[in-house]
Enzyme design. Structure first.
Site, PDB file in Angstrom:
ATOM      1  N   LYS A  78       0.826  -1.215   0.000  1.00 52.04           N
ATOM      2  CA  LYS A  78       0.000   0.000   0.000  1.00 52.04           C
ATOM      3  C   LYS A  78       0.862   1.267   0.000  1.00 52.04           C
ATOM      4  CE  LYS A  78      -2.157  -1.022   3.886  1.00 52.04           C
ATOM      5  NZ  LYS A  78      -1.730  -2.371   4.272  1.00 52.04           N
ATOM      6  N   ARG A  95      -9.938   0.957   8.572  1.00 51.03           N
ATOM      7  CA  ARG A  95      -9.540  -0.401   8.955  1.00 51.03           C
ATOM      8  C   ARG A  95     -10.692  -1.222   9.497  1.00 51.03           C
ATOM      9  NH1 ARG A  95      -3.821   0.500   8.975  1.00 51.03           N
ATOM     10  NH2 ARG A  95      -2.759  -1.450   9.394  1.00 51.03           N
ATOM     11  N   ARG A 123      11.175  -6.613   5.463  1.00 54.04           N
ATOM     12  CA  ARG A 123      11.086  -5.203   5.849  1.00 54.04           C
ATOM     13  C   ARG A 123      11.604  -5.000   7.273  1.00 54.04           C
ATOM     14  NH1 ARG A 123       5.306  -2.282   5.555  1.00 54.04           N
ATOM     15  NH2 ARG A 123       5.001  -3.108   7.636  1.00 54.04           N
ATOM     16  N   ARG A 166      10.926  -1.610  12.166  1.00 53.88           N
ATOM     17  CA  ARG A 166       9.613  -1.355  12.760  1.00 53.88           C
ATOM     18  C   ARG A 166       9.352  -2.342  13.886  1.00 53.88           C
ATOM     19  NH1 ARG A 166       4.820  -0.105   8.525  1.00 53.88           N
ATOM     20  NH2 ARG A 166       3.746  -1.355  10.104  1.00 53.88           N
ATOM     21  N   ARG A 189      -1.484  -8.992  13.159  1.00 55.69           N
ATOM     22  CA  ARG A 189      -1.931  -7.943  12.224  1.00 55.69           C
ATOM     23  C   ARG A 189      -2.721  -8.553  11.074  1.00 55.69           C
ATOM     24  NH1 ARG A 189       3.660  -5.550  11.154  1.00 55.69           N
ATOM     25  NH2 ARG A 189       2.693  -4.477   9.409  1.00 55.69           N
TER      26      ARG A 189
HETATM   27  N1  UDP Z   1      -2.834   1.499  12.860  1.00 51.84           N
HETATM   28  C1  UDP Z   1      -4.142   1.624  13.264  1.00 51.84           C
HETATM   29  N2  UDP Z   1      -4.985   2.405  12.533  1.00 51.84           N
HETATM   30  C2  UDP Z   1      -4.579   3.052  11.411  1.00 51.84           C
HETATM   31  C3  UDP Z   1      -3.256   2.927  10.992  1.00 51.84           C
HETATM   32  C4  UDP Z   1      -2.391   2.121  11.739  1.00 51.84           C
HETATM   33  O1  UDP Z   1      -4.561   1.051  14.262  1.00 51.84           O
HETATM   34  O2  UDP Z   1      -5.410   3.761  10.800  1.00 51.84           O
HETATM   35  C5  UDP Z   1      -1.876   0.705  13.669  1.00 51.84           C
HETATM   36  C6  UDP Z   1      -2.146  -0.783  13.717  1.00 51.84           C
HETATM   37  O3  UDP Z   1      -1.724  -1.236  14.967  1.00 51.84           O
HETATM   38  C7  UDP Z   1      -1.250  -1.327  12.615  1.00 51.84           C
HETATM   39  C8  UDP Z   1      -0.031  -0.428  12.720  1.00 51.84           C
HETATM   40  O4  UDP Z   1      -0.580   0.838  13.133  1.00 51.84           O
HETATM   41  O5  UDP Z   1      -0.920  -2.681  12.803  1.00 51.84           O
HETATM   42  C9  UDP Z   1       0.775  -0.262  11.438  1.00 51.84           C
HETATM   43  O6  UDP Z   1      -0.043   0.291  10.437  1.00 51.84           O
HETATM   44  P1  UDP Z   1       0.431   0.467   8.912  1.00 51.84           P
HETATM   45  O7  UDP Z   1      -0.763   0.873   8.148  1.00 51.84           O
HETATM   46  O8  UDP Z   1       1.617   1.308   8.836  1.00 51.84           O
HETATM   47  O9  UDP Z   1       0.904  -0.982   8.558  1.00 51.84           O
HETATM   48  P2  UDP Z   1       0.644  -1.881   7.311  1.00 51.84           P
HETATM   49  O10 UDP Z   1      -0.683  -2.527   7.583  1.00 51.84           O
HETATM   50  O11 UDP Z   1       0.643  -0.988   6.113  1.00 51.84           O
HETATM   51  O12 UDP Z   1       1.778  -2.836   7.304  1.00 51.84           O
HETATM   52 MG    MG Z   2       1.855   0.740   5.273  1.00 50.41          MG
END
Ligand code: UDP
Ligand code: MG
Length: 189
Positions: A14, A89, A128, A134, A145
């Site tokens: 993304k 989300r 990553r 991270r 996640r």
């Molecule tokens: N997160 C969240 N809401 C959001 C964005 C991020 O709760 O709108 C939190 C959630 O814990 C997630 C972490 O931040 O696992 C990392 O989000 P990011 O979108 O950067 O990770 P990606 O899913 O793109 O790897």
């Molecule tokens: Mg991201």
């Protein structure tokens, strides 16, 4: 105005695609994950609170991310449009986003959903982890996640499918290949 959601599981690409699309289509890239990581780095109250959720792979509470999104949208009133990356989300957040945009005379036009198999996601995220440091890129948190994504985030697809805005995209291939697939969808309309 063109507003799109770049959607997909963790590790689906993304962020990478959002950066490229924001340049080619002149859109503001709004990554809630990046805003949260910045808040953590700056040790703001929001950051301190969010860190506990992020380090477990759980969602940061709806009201906190919703407020961040409203602030970012209202700070960019002259934008040609937005790419929402990592938000919404869950369905509550999607309804909130729709309302927020409607109040400002606009709406979501595309939900671009990157499709990548689970094994590939885990491979990419572990890679990553070595590069970006991270705290949430370790196997246990990655698995949570992905679980949160399947339980809470996937239903967002149906929400936008009902509105005729759902565009699945194969997320496998080179960055350029995937970028072209997305560009084709946006250019067509
Ligand atoms: N997160 C969240 N809401 C959001 C964005 C991020 O709760 O709108 C939190 C959630 O814990 C997630 C972490 O931040 O696992 C990392 O989000 P990011 O979108 O950067 O990770 P990606 O899913 O793109 O790897
Ligand atoms: Mg991201």
């Amino acid at each position: 105005m063109t507003n799109l959601i770049i959607f997909g599981p963790p590790g689906s690409g993304k962020g990478t695609q959002a950066v490229k699309l924001s340049t080619s289509f002149g859109l503001v890239h709004l990554s809630t994950g990046d805003i949260l990581r910045q808040a953590i780095a700056n040790r703001t109250p929001l950051g301190e609170k969010a860190k506990a959720y992020i380090d477990k792979g759980e969602l940061v509470p709806d009201e906190d991310v919703a407020q961040m999104v409203v602030n970012a949208v209202d700070r960019n009133t002259d934008a040609g449009g937005f790419i929402f990356d990592g938000f919404p989300r869950n369905v509550f957040q999607a309804e909130f986003l729709d309302r927020t945009l409607k109040e400002r005379g606009t709406s979501i036009h595309y939900l671009i959903a990157l499709e990548v198999p689970r094994e590939e996601l885990i491979k990419r995220l572990l890679k990553r982890a070595e590069i970006e440091n991270r705290t949430d890129d370790n196997l246990q948190v990655i698995e949570n996640r992905i679980k949160v994504y399947y339980d809470q985030t996937i239903p967002v697809i149906d929400h936008y499918k009902k509105q005729g805005k759902y565009y699945p995209v194969n997320g496998l291939g080179t960055i350029e290949e995937v970028n072209r697939r997305i560009g084709d969808i946006i250019n067509k309309k």
